[in-house]
Each structure stands twice: as C-alpha cells, then as structure tokens.
Enzyme design. Sequence first.
Site: not given
Length: 465
Positions: A284, A286-287, A350, A403
């Site tokens: 997660a 940097p949030g 992610d 990404c």
Amino acid sequence: MSSLPRKFKIIKAAAVAGMSPRTGGKTCTLAPDSLACSLWFAAQALVGVSGGKNLTEALAAVTDAPPAARAAAQDIAYGVLRRYGWAEFLLVRLLRTPLSHAGIEALLRAALYRLETRPDARHTVVDQAVQAAGELAGSPLKGLVNGVLRNYLRQRDMLLAAAACDEVAKNWHPRWWLQRLQRRWPAQWESIVAADNAPPPMTLRANGRRGTAASYLARLQAAGLTAHLLGKAGGSALRLERPVPVDALPGFFEGEVSVQDLGAQRAAELLAPTAGMRVLDACAAPGGKTSHLLERADLDLLALDADSTRAARITDNLRRLQLSAEVCVGDAAHPADWWDGRAFDAILADVPCSASGVVRRHPDIKALRRESDVRRFAREQATILDALWPLLRPAGRLLYATCSLFEEENKGQVDAFLYRHADARQLAEEYWLPCPENDGFYYALLEKQHAPENQGVQEGARETG
C-alpha cells in the site's frame, strides 16, 4: 571522427592508471550558488545511481549540499537520467578509452546535458564544469574536462547527427526496453517513448469528503494557479499547468487535496468498494490509493506494506487527510504472518513491478532496471496473487494493478492466474499507456466465484484415483 588533442590523451592515460573512481569523502569548497557547485553535487548523485542506488537515495546521500545547489543538482541529475544513453553515446566518440574516474564521467554527462539545455550559456557551463572537475579530482583532470567539452561544441552538429541515427541515443531508453515496446505496442511505441522522455505532469486528486474537483479548481484559480479538470465528469482529478511545491496548494496540509496521477486514481474507481466493506490494500505505501479508497467510502481497511519506513508514510498520509485505517507491516506473499483469518470483501493488489509505466517520474529506472528483472518481478507477482486469493470471500473482487508496460507483468500474469484458479473470473481489463495526461498502468478486475458443491468430492476422487 577526431578525439582529444594529444596532451589530453596523456592526461587521460594517467587518470586511467591512477585516479580513484570515488567522489565522496570531501567537502565542496565551491561557491554554494555557483553552477560548479551544482554540477559537483549532481555528479555525486549520478555516481550513486551508477552504483545501484535509486535517485532519491543518491540525492539523500548528498547531505552537505546547500539548498540552492541541491535543487539545481536534482534538476540536472533528473535531466541526465531522463536522457538515458545520449551522453554516453557522445562520450564514446569524444574519449579514446573509457574513463576510470566515475565522478569525472558523471560530471561530463551532467555538463553535456547542461550544454544542450542552456545553449545561451555554453562558455559558462564549460568554465563551471572545469572548476567542478578540479574540486572532484584535482588539477590534472581539469584539462581533460575542458578538452572534451570544447571538442563537443566544435563537433556538435556531427555528433548529434550520429546520435539521431542510434536507437538508444535517439530514444533515451535501453535497447532491450525499446524492443519490448516495439513488439507489444508496434503502433504506439513512439508515443510511449515520447511521453516517457517528457517531464511528468502534476496531477491532483480532490478529497471527495471535503469537496468536488470543480470546487477545488475554483480555489486554485483564486490562488492564482492555472489548472483544468481531467477524466470523466464528476471525477476527482485536476492537472496543474505548472508544477508547484505542495505548500503552494490551498488546503494541502488540511487534507483537501493530494498529488496523484490520473491513471493511479483509476484503481479506486475500478475496485469501487461500498460502505462497510472489509478491504485489503496490499503493497500500500505510500498510501495514495489507500486514502483514495477511504475518501470514497467508510471502510474497514487494512493497509499493508513490507517496508516499515514506507508504511510510516501511509500513516502520515492518513493523518493529513483525516482518514482512518489499520496500517500493518507485513509481506503480502506471507499472509500467515499478519492475517487474522477474516475474509476480505475486496483486495487491491498493487504489486511490485518494473515500473516501466512511470519512468518519466523516476528516470533512474532506465539506468537501474535490467531485462532479467521483468522475469523476477513476474515470479514475485504470481506468488503474491496466489497468496492473497484465499483471503478473498466468495463473490469478492480483487483488483490486480501494475505500473508496467511489459506483458509478462500484465495480461500474461493474469491469464496464467486464471488458468491456475478455476474459481476466478475476469470482470474488466484496462491498459493506460503513458501520454501527456497520465502515466502507464495496467488493471485487471477479478471476481471470486462460489465453488461448485461437488468440487471437493471430485478433487478427492482424482487424488484417490
């Protein structure tokens, strides 16, 4: 093509024989506001990247740089790394043999970049680079730097014409990277490369709990900042005409807005959790996606990251935005170490990846990444997916996100997962290619189906048969 005058070749030979490649360990005595000082610190940061550090780490290691020199050095280092292969191509033609002094080689790359981006100050750049060379390596190599840069200016047209015919020097990407893009995206690879090589936009996400993107746009305009809305109507994204420090953004520290790419904002929209859901945001830090999920609905959310330092940034972001979640340090590939046994309604995976879609924000990736890393990331991604899937309740949804632009990490990864898991069904798939408005992302939304009632009996029969 001519190389250096004889006297510079002799000095070069001495440098190869006796100069240390180290650049650290001494204090810079150059004027803090001089270009020479900025070039000196930029060279040190570039040496750090050549040694395997990412640019953030390399810049952080330059601890004694004055603020003005640090900002200029960062700009130079980013520019040099964005032009991957360009300065190296030129130096091969300007030097008879490779330099053994890493600091001087980095300084020359920085000075060549500066010569091209500040053509009205070429003589100043050469003079300041020579001063920086004296600070880095002493007087003998000042002559080398002076000769190389002046030779470049004399031969510039011929050198740039040659660079324009070289695939790497022209496109500023590793050759293996270009070949992968050309195979997967034959009609789009040139526009992808162009987007990769441009400075990134500064995109904002209005906090939906505090107002709309349109209302925040009005606040920006009142503060004298020009921006426009991005994405679909009713979305939360805005793009600034010019990047600014976050403390120039109205209400930033009060949690009214965050900095997040348009493509990254798509994650929360696709997963679309509703109030009361138990949600896992794996990997997660940097949030940004964690906080976007919470801005959309009241959730029982667990934000997980394996790195304790990065996990602390999740907490900082949540505090600034006045949001609440459980933050846990743990490896998504090993749920037994952190999972409490309660199933999740939705999971955002992610996963770690090559980051080939966000290279304009992190140009050091071009220098640090190797083709073998893609296969390594693919293995890690498969392990994480297989580990997280049992944590999802039936009818729950998992959003797989990268990404990356490389197929092994995207559709290839998802297809292999669907083959391994008969209870998985793909609901959606989206490719976001790098362009002026957004970075590159891949998303696949998966749903966990109820297992057939007789599946266990059938599996038992196969085992005993």
